[in-house]
Scaffold this motif. Sequence first.
Motif, PDB file in Angstrom:
ATOM      1  N   SER A 102       0.827  -1.217   0.000  1.00  9.89           N
ATOM      2  CA  SER A 102       0.000   0.000   0.000  1.00  9.89           C
ATOM      3  C   SER A 102       0.856   1.260   0.000  1.00  9.89           C
ATOM      4  N   LEU A 103       2.073   1.146   0.573  1.00  8.38           N
ATOM      5  CA  LEU A 103       2.974   2.291   0.637  1.00  8.38           C
ATOM      6  C   LEU A 103       3.948   2.328  -0.531  1.00  8.38           C
ATOM      7  N   GLY A 104       3.858   1.339  -1.408  1.00  2.74           N
ATOM      8  CA  GLY A 104       4.745   1.297  -2.568  1.00  2.74           C
ATOM      9  C   GLY A 104       6.148   0.821  -2.248  1.00  2.74           C
ATOM     10  N   LEU A 105       6.292   0.038  -1.178  1.00  2.00           N
ATOM     11  CA  LEU A 105       7.601  -0.471  -0.780  1.00  2.00           C
ATOM     12  C   LEU A 105       7.812  -1.880  -1.324  1.00  2.00           C
ATOM     13  N   GLU A 106       9.041  -2.163  -1.747  1.00  2.00           N
ATOM     14  CA  GLU A 106       9.338  -3.498  -2.257  1.00  2.00           C
ATOM     15  C   GLU A 106       9.214  -4.552  -1.165  1.00  2.00           C
ATOM     16  N   SER A 107       9.624  -4.205   0.034  1.00  2.00           N
ATOM     17  CA  SER A 107       9.486  -5.125   1.162  1.00  2.00           C
ATOM     18  C   SER A 107       9.283  -4.314   2.431  1.00  2.00           C
ATOM     19  N   LEU A 108       8.575  -4.914   3.382  1.00  2.00           N
ATOM     20  CA  LEU A 108       8.355  -4.254   4.663  1.00  2.00           C
ATOM     21  C   LEU A 108       8.448  -5.306   5.760  1.00  2.00           C
ATOM     22  N   SER A 109       9.622  -5.392   6.347  1.00  2.00           N
ATOM     23  CA  SER A 109       9.843  -6.345   7.425  1.00  2.00           C
ATOM     24  C   SER A 109      10.015  -5.618   8.752  1.00  2.00           C
ATOM     25  N   ARG A 110      10.948  -4.666   8.787  1.00  2.00           N
ATOM     26  CA  ARG A 110      11.279  -3.992  10.040  1.00  2.00           C
ATOM     27  C   ARG A 110      10.661  -2.597  10.098  1.00  2.00           C
ATOM     28  N   ILE A 111       9.852  -2.356  11.122  1.00  2.00           N
ATOM     29  CA  ILE A 111       9.233  -1.054  11.357  1.00  2.00           C
ATOM     30  C   ILE A 111       9.715  -0.523  12.694  1.00  2.00           C
TER      31      ILE A 111
END
Length: 288
Positions: A65-74
């Motif tokens: 939804s944010l256009g990120l290739e990957s989202l693991s660590r927030i």
Amino acid sequence: VDAAGGAAALQEWLGIKVLVPQRGLKKQMVGMACQNGRVALDEKFRLIERDEERTSGAASSLGQSLGLESLSRIEAFDNSNIQGTNPVSAMVVFIDGKPARKEYRKYKVRSVQGPDDYETMREVIRRRYERVLKENLPQPDLIVVDGGKGQISSAIDILQNELGLYIPVCGLVKDDKHRTAQLLVGDSAEPVQLARDSQEFYLLQRIQDEVHRFAITFHREQRGKSMVTSKLDSIPGIGDKRRKLLLKHFGSLKKIKEASIEDFRPLSIGDKLAAQILNALKDEEPSL
């Protein structure tokens, strides 16, 4: 391990006599209990696996939804300066949608006087990511701040212009009932539309609630310590050395208040000063 061996081991472990039915109704009942246990355990593991998939799936979908290739660590930040005193900030870490509590961090705000969320955000972002660069720590895929355009811009300014880091930053805005209401992304604070009943929105709520809880808890700890110090320092005859001695000996302000005059004598505090201390503290809040 056969039934007899298992019974012997269980008997030794529990310290009581263990019988294993070999035939008849009792054996059938034991068999049924074992089967029910297997079914319940399988169901529990199935639910855990489903929750794991939903949690990691929510993080992945949020990244899309944010256009990120990957989202693991927030990494998420929140400031707390209730009543304008003892400003602090806190950071929580979520990895694949789950809290990584060993990586949480607390910050006493050093350079900001009074309630200034923007400057507080700048200080804490600077301190956190200077350390990330210096110690070669894992960089987050996304930084979440509590607030809107001002907090987002403050964080981006430090990251890009001072540290040369280009990490996506988003802000979580609350409604008038203090509930997570909207996700804003980037320096322009563009809103991202997420269904309120989606797993992605639920994940953001968890992150915001968790970092807020962590920050508030830390702030209360610091405010409590500050009030103790202030109260003791206001008593004539109690300087820094004696204050530390009192807190070390009794452990807390509450314990000092509950002490008798005789309890102060091992600290070489006379009865007159002990009475002054107890009189000064008798109106102090019991929660401290």
